[in-house]
Design an enzyme around this catalytic site. Structure first.
Site, short mmCIF file in Angstrom:
data_model
loop_
_atom_site.label_atom_id
_atom_site.label_comp_id
_atom_site.label_asym_id
_atom_site.label_seq_id
_atom_site.Cartn_x
_atom_site.Cartn_y
_atom_site.Cartn_z
N SER A 145 3.58 -2.28 22.96
CA SER A 145 3.31 -1.41 21.81
C SER A 145 4.49 -0.48 21.55
O SER A 145 4.45 0.34 20.64
CB SER A 145 2.03 -0.61 22.03
OG SER A 145 2.10 0.11 23.26
N HIS A 150 -18.65 5.84 -19.08
CA HIS A 150 -18.62 4.37 -19.20
C HIS A 150 -17.34 3.91 -19.90
O HIS A 150 -17.32 2.85 -20.53
CB HIS A 150 -19.82 3.83 -19.98
CG HIS A 150 -21.13 4.38 -19.52
ND1 HIS A 150 -21.92 3.74 -18.60
CD2 HIS A 150 -21.78 5.53 -19.84
CE1 HIS A 150 -23.01 4.47 -18.38
NE2 HIS A 150 -22.94 5.56 -19.11
N SER A 202 10.73 -3.17 -18.13
CA SER A 202 10.54 -4.58 -17.82
C SER A 202 11.90 -5.26 -17.86
O SER A 202 12.75 -4.91 -18.68
CB SER A 202 9.62 -5.21 -18.86
OG SER A 202 9.84 -6.60 -18.94
N LYS A 215 9.17 -1.94 -22.89
CA LYS A 215 8.12 -1.56 -21.94
C LYS A 215 8.37 -0.23 -21.25
O LYS A 215 9.50 0.16 -20.97
CB LYS A 215 7.95 -2.65 -20.88
CG LYS A 215 7.31 -3.90 -21.42
CD LYS A 215 5.82 -3.72 -21.65
CE LYS A 215 5.16 -3.64 -20.33
NZ LYS A 215 3.96 -4.33 -20.13
N GLU A 268 0.17 2.65 -10.61
CA GLU A 268 -0.41 1.36 -10.19
C GLU A 268 -0.30 1.22 -8.68
O GLU A 268 -1.18 0.67 -8.01
CB GLU A 268 0.30 0.20 -10.91
CG GLU A 268 0.00 0.19 -12.40
CD GLU A 268 0.95 -0.71 -13.18
OE1 GLU A 268 1.37 -1.75 -12.64
OE2 GLU A 268 1.26 -0.37 -14.33
N GLN A 326 -5.48 -0.06 21.48
CA GLN A 326 -4.07 0.02 21.09
C GLN A 326 -3.88 -0.27 19.60
O GLN A 326 -2.88 0.11 19.00
CB GLN A 326 -3.25 -0.95 21.95
CG GLN A 326 -1.77 -0.94 21.69
CD GLN A 326 -1.01 -1.68 22.78
OE1 GLN A 326 -0.85 -1.19 23.88
NE2 GLN A 326 -0.58 -2.89 22.48
N1 ARG Z 1 -0.21 1.29 24.89
C1 ARG Z 1 -1.53 1.61 25.29
C2 ARG Z 1 -2.38 2.01 24.10
O1 ARG Z 1 -1.83 2.30 23.09
C3 ARG Z 1 -1.52 2.73 26.28
C4 ARG Z 1 -2.67 2.76 27.20
C5 ARG Z 1 -2.60 1.60 28.12
N2 ARG Z 1 -3.62 1.67 29.13
C6 ARG Z 1 -3.90 0.65 29.92
N3 ARG Z 1 -4.83 0.82 30.79
N4 ARG Z 1 -3.32 -0.50 29.77
O2 ARG Z 1 -3.59 2.01 24.13
#
Ligand code: ARG
Length: 459
Positions: free
Chosen positions: A22, A155, A276, A282, A289, A321
């Site tokens: 992550s 409406h 456009s 345009k 939008e 996560q």
């Molecule tokens: N990267 C993990 C998360 O965002 C951190 C916690 C990880 N904990 C574990 N027991 N693997 O949730």
């Protein structure tokens, strides 16, 4: 080798690592992660787990790491699974085995929960200020248009005349509720999970209250099992942002329609209009939008977290996560959107003559019924009679004011010469002066309540 690699004889598979890492997105919580670690070092020193000198070395190391991140020179290494492991790995590089003491009694489970709450609290503050900026813009624009009369719709059909100020201010109040939601969810977010360990709590004498205060939290979680898996604040913030998005999207829809040449009530500043590549004439309201379109993401992110949460067994699961990218995306999206929407409101050009031209006497039909009511007729009968008058005017292609009095008298003998006074849009608007109505004097009062609201609602 991973920080947790001791019990494994083989390294993690590369594809598996790509799935679980992550670091790519949670590195943006580095400041919160390091702040949490600095406070935690102080807390375990106070608990006697490390001595004061060791705490100083660890904290120095953490400050150095913070500097590396701030300067963009922090070097990531292959085993850096997430921000927590990256910082800890670097700390051990800097301080030697001492750095390995920091994680005593702590888990990434209470750590990530802490970091993300701190991150969310910062985001809430920034978003609150941006929403306030839009509210101020609406008030300022409204003050210029207390007497600008335009068609009001239900409406999407012409209904009754209203003032432009009243239309603008309707969005002020939607946003006021959005900000109340932010300040309310802030309370539930400002709860420190740190010291909950992996799930069962910490066996070390960590003063969780002092730790929480050190980090700026208002309170401390009561149950460690709940603390490591509570993402209600994420869901609440995602909801708050989705609803703010829905409000921006409704404003956007009005602006798109009112700036369409068929209406022409407002013109967007050139800086916020697009052309456009093919059609030279345009003038599109692209940013509005996008406000409408991006609200789809905001709603999607709310759904995303609710689906992640709904089937989870107790305490931390890696599914959690998935909370980060959802919230990062919604926060980024709303922060991208709000300044542009605010600028559009600030630079909006009203076309009062176009609004006038679009006011049709049929929008005074209710006022005509009220005229009969004032002469003593029950409203329900008055409604029916005016309905007949509208039909008459339509079949003879006449405006309501052009129906000869004689014909009106055939519908009700209560009609007299003074019915002519009904056909005045400004007076129609001016009569709606009870609190919350569209009359300039009522809207002026509304604006002063709004200013008062702004003064009393700082996050
Ligand atoms: N990267 C993990 C998360 O965002 C951190 C916690 C990880 N904990 C574990 N027991 N693997 O949730």
């Amino acid at each position: 080798m991973a920080l947790w690699g001791g019990r494994f004889s083989e390294p993690t598979d590369d594809d598996m690592r790509a799935l679980q890492d992550s670091i790519g997105f949670d590195k943006r919580m580095y400041a919160q992660d390091i702040a949490g670690s600095i406070a935690y070092a102080r807390a375990i020193a106070a608990a006697g787990v490390i001595n004061p000198l060791q705490a100083v070395s660890i904290i120095d190391g953490l400050h150095k790491i913070l500097g590396e991140f701030d300067d963009g020179i922090f070097e990531f290494k292959p085993g850096d699974e997430d921000i927590h492991t990256a910082v800890e790995r670097r700390l051990i590089e800097l301080t030697g085995p001492l750095g390995g003491k920091l994680h005593t009694g702590r888990s990434r489970n209470d750590q990530v929960a802490t970091d993300f709450r701190l991150w969310a609290l910062d985001a809430v503050k920034e978003i609150d200020e941006l929403v306030m900026g839009l509210q101020v813009g609406l008030v300022e624009q409204a003050e210029k248009h207390l007497h600008t009369v335009m068609p009001g719709y239900t409406h999407m059909q012409p209904a009754q005349p209203i003032t432009m100020a009243h239309w603008l201010m309707s969005f002020f109040w939607m946003l006021s509720r959005d900000r109340e939601r932010l300040s309310d969810m802030r309370r539930r977010t400002s709860v420190s999970p740190l010291g909950s360990g992996a799930l069962a709590g910490t066996p070390f004498a960590v003063d969780r209250d002092a730790l929480a205060t050190d980090l700026g939290f208002d309170s401390v979680s009561e149950n460690s099992l709940d603390a490591v898996s509570d993402r209600d604040y994420v869901a609440e913030l995602l909801f708050a942002l989705a609803l703010t998005g829905a409000h921006l999207s409704r404003l956007a829809e009005d602006v798109i329609i009112y700036s369409n040449p068929l209406f022409g009530y407002i013109t967007l500043n050139d800086r916020y209009s697009t052309g456009s590549s093919l059609m030279p004439q345009k003038r599109n309201a692209d940013p509005m939008e996008l406000a409408r379109g991006k609200t789809g993401r905001l709603i999607g992110n709310l759904t995303r977290i609710l689906v992640v949460l709904k089937g989870l067994p107790s305490t931390y699961n890696k599914d959690l996560q998935e909370d980060k990218e959802a919230l990062f995306d919604s926060v980024d999206t709303i922060k991208l959107l709000l300044p542009v929407v605010t600028a559009i409101i600030n630079t909006l050009q009203a076309r009062p003559e176009k609004m006038r031209a679009a006011l049709d006497e049929e929008m005074l039909a209710t006022d005509m019924a009220d005229y009969l009511v004032r002469k003593g007729l029950p409203f329900r009968q008055a409604h029916h009679i005016i309905g007949e008058a509208v039909r008459l005017s339509a079949t003879h292609s006449l405006k309501l004011s052009q129906i000869p009095l004689g014909h009106l008298k055939e519908l009700s003998e209560l009609f007299e010469d003074d019915v002519a006074d009904v056909f005045n849009f400004d007076e129609s608007v001016g009569r709606r002066k009870a609190k919350g109505g569209t009359a300039p004097e009522a809207v002026a009062e509304q604006i002063s309540s709004a200013k008062n609201w702004l003064e009393t609602h700082e996050l």
